[in-house]
Write an enzyme that holds these catalytic residues in place. Structure first.
Site, mmCIF file in Angstrom:
data_model
loop_
_atom_site.group_PDB
_atom_site.id
_atom_site.type_symbol
_atom_site.label_atom_id
_atom_site.label_comp_id
_atom_site.label_asym_id
_atom_site.label_seq_id
_atom_site.Cartn_x
_atom_site.Cartn_y
_atom_site.Cartn_z
ATOM 1 N N GLY A 133 -35.885 30.316 31.405
ATOM 2 C CA GLY A 133 -37.196 30.062 30.818
ATOM 3 C C GLY A 133 -38.120 31.258 30.881
ATOM 4 O O GLY A 133 -37.673 32.397 31.034
ATOM 5 N N SER A 182 -38.652 41.562 30.414
ATOM 6 C CA SER A 182 -38.211 40.750 31.545
ATOM 7 C C SER A 182 -39.304 39.763 31.888
ATOM 8 O O SER A 182 -40.490 40.088 31.760
ATOM 9 C CB SER A 182 -37.952 41.659 32.758
ATOM 10 O OG SER A 182 -37.906 40.888 33.937
ATOM 11 N N SER A 183 -38.914 38.571 32.304
ATOM 12 C CA SER A 183 -39.914 37.583 32.705
ATOM 13 C C SER A 183 -40.734 38.100 33.878
ATOM 14 O O SER A 183 -41.879 37.707 34.070
ATOM 15 C CB SER A 183 -39.229 36.276 33.098
ATOM 16 O OG SER A 183 -38.396 35.851 32.047
ATOM 17 N N ARG A 184 -40.143 38.977 34.684
ATOM 18 C CA ARG A 184 -40.851 39.475 35.870
ATOM 19 C C ARG A 184 -41.880 40.552 35.517
ATOM 20 O O ARG A 184 -42.692 40.910 36.369
ATOM 21 C CB ARG A 184 -39.859 39.995 36.904
ATOM 22 C CG ARG A 184 -39.023 38.866 37.534
ATOM 23 C CD ARG A 184 -38.218 39.333 38.723
ATOM 24 N NE ARG A 184 -37.616 38.227 39.448
ATOM 25 C CZ ARG A 184 -36.327 37.859 39.361
ATOM 26 N NH1 ARG A 184 -35.511 38.522 38.574
ATOM 27 N NH2 ARG A 184 -35.876 36.841 40.060
ATOM 28 N N GLU A 210 -39.524 38.010 23.953
ATOM 29 C CA GLU A 210 -38.754 38.426 22.769
ATOM 30 C C GLU A 210 -37.260 38.616 23.072
ATOM 31 O O GLU A 210 -36.419 38.430 22.206
ATOM 32 C CB GLU A 210 -39.328 39.714 22.173
ATOM 33 C CG GLU A 210 -40.484 39.490 21.218
ATOM 34 C CD GLU A 210 -40.125 38.586 20.031
ATOM 35 O OE1 GLU A 210 -39.041 38.773 19.435
ATOM 36 O OE2 GLU A 210 -40.918 37.689 19.725
ATOM 37 N N GLY A 211 -36.951 39.020 24.306
ATOM 38 C CA GLY A 211 -35.541 39.215 24.676
ATOM 39 C C GLY A 211 -34.764 37.912 24.539
ATOM 40 O O GLY A 211 -33.684 37.869 23.933
ATOM 41 N N HIS A 212 -35.328 36.829 25.111
ATOM 42 C CA HIS A 212 -34.668 35.514 24.977
ATOM 43 C C HIS A 212 -34.592 35.102 23.514
ATOM 44 O O HIS A 212 -33.582 34.584 23.043
ATOM 45 C CB HIS A 212 -35.461 34.429 25.717
ATOM 46 C CG HIS A 212 -35.571 34.631 27.187
ATOM 47 N ND1 HIS A 212 -36.729 35.038 27.801
ATOM 48 C CD2 HIS A 212 -34.664 34.461 28.177
ATOM 49 C CE1 HIS A 212 -36.541 35.110 29.096
ATOM 50 N NE2 HIS A 212 -35.302 34.767 29.361
ATOM 51 N N ASP A 262 -29.206 42.556 32.151
ATOM 52 C CA ASP A 262 -28.544 42.240 33.420
ATOM 53 C C ASP A 262 -27.095 42.684 33.312
ATOM 54 O O ASP A 262 -26.190 41.860 33.154
ATOM 55 C CB ASP A 262 -28.655 40.742 33.709
ATOM 56 C CG ASP A 262 -30.092 40.320 33.918
ATOM 57 O OD1 ASP A 262 -30.680 40.715 34.930
ATOM 58 O OD2 ASP A 262 -30.638 39.614 33.044
HETATM 59 O O1 PAF Z 1 -29.853 35.710 33.331
HETATM 60 C C1 PAF Z 1 -30.353 34.620 33.665
HETATM 61 O O2 PAF Z 1 -31.432 34.222 33.196
HETATM 62 C C2 PAF Z 1 -29.643 33.760 34.684
HETATM 63 O O3 PAF Z 1 -28.990 34.542 35.628
HETATM 64 C C3 PAF Z 1 -28.668 32.756 34.051
HETATM 65 C C4 PAF Z 1 -27.544 33.446 33.322
HETATM 66 C C5 PAF Z 1 -29.421 31.858 33.090
HETATM 67 C C6 PAF Z 1 -28.052 31.870 35.140
HETATM 68 O O4 PAF Z 1 -29.023 31.139 35.820
#
Ligand code: PAF
Length: 275
Positions: A25, A178-180, A29-31, A143
């Site tokens: 969650g 990144s969400s962070r 934009e990456g997601h 990641d």
């Molecule tokens: O990359 C992430 O957001 C998490 O590591 C994942 C792949 C959803 C697993 O919880």
């Protein structure tokens, strides 16, 4: 968009090629680009939103990890997602005697700095893949080690899914999304893009001396760490690695990747580039 929180409520009648994007969650934009790629390449798109407690260490940010399910659902709908799966912790872990553990590729880097992290990732990704049963699962290359770990798990366990890796999305400054990033102060935001600039510069220097020798690689990496430290980062690691095994390299080969993790204040950033 259909939002589902129980495994039993996931649709059984799925059309054509099923694409799956696992997420925690706090969409950016990456997601969304992973979702759009899934939308373009698959007939049915399922996204999971689950802040997985087992991949956070005891002193990490599980409790304060950004959560905004309403905004996330609206963004997923906008990206054309068919099903948003938002399970509770109880739904995912009604009891858990089983951990999926990948050896080797998990031992260094993130695995060394976050000792229980990858067991949590592989356990939850394995569970999610078994629950959703997609044809294709999409992961972001930001990641990088996680991508290699998931690919190793899927291969070693003969899991019937294709893993599709997608490029990192960056802000105009070059900072990997990144969400962070939302934890960064205004000052830290100015400094943060130096991480990617440092990687790019070092990758160029390495290519210029290719194939390099151990001393040459070491010199370039050390210089980059010094520059990042001067800019205010505390570097956890910076390494030139084989992109499949994540073992360190002492010269430049075709499948080399440079990976970095560094803290800026209390925010830990990771990034990587092809070399
Ligand atoms: O990359 C992430 O957001 C998490 O590591 C994942 C792949 C959803 C697993 O919880």
């Amino acid at each position: 968009l259909k939002t589902v929180s129980r495994i039993a409520d996931l649709p059984a009648d799925r059309k054509g090629v099923v694409g799956f994007v696992p997420t925690m969650g706090a969409f950016h934009e990456g997601h969304l680009s992973l979702m759009r790629t899934a939308r373009a390449e698959c007939d049915t798109v399922i996204v999971s939103l689950f802040v997985n407690p087992t991949q956070f260490g005891p002193n990490e940010d599980y409790a304060k990890y950004p959560r905004n399910e309403e905004a996330d659902a609206a963004m997923a709908a906008g990206a054309g997602v068919d099903v948003l799966f938002v399970p509770t912790v109880e739904e995912m872990y009604p009891g858990n005697a089983t951990t999926v553990r990948v050896e080797g590729v998990t031992s260094r880097w993130e695995g060394a700095h976050r000792p229980t992290h990858f067991d949590g990732v592989t356990t939850v990704v394995c569970k999610l893949l078994n629950i959703v049963r997609p044809d294709v699962a999409f992961f972001g290359l930001k990641d990088f080690q996680q991508c290699a770990v998931v690919q190793t798990m899927v291969k070693d366990l003969n899991m019937p899914v294709r893993i599709r890796l997608c490029e990192t999305l960056r802000e105009s400054s070059g900072l990997a999304m990144s969400s962070r990033n939302q934890y960064l102060s205004a000052n830290e935001r100015e400094t943060a893009p130096e991480l990617y600039r440092g990687l790019r510069r070092t990758a160029e220097s390495l290519r210029a001396c290719a194939p390099c020798d151990a001393a040459g690689v070491d010199e370039q990496l050390t210089r980059c760490v010094e520059n990042l430290t001067d800019s205010g980062f505390r570097v956890d690691y910076l390494a030139l690695v084989d992109c499949h095994t994540l073992e360190p390299l002492d010269r430049l080969v075709d499948e080399a990747r440079m990976i970095v993790a560094a803290k800026l204040g209390s925010v830990r950033l990771i990034d990587n580039v092809a070399v």
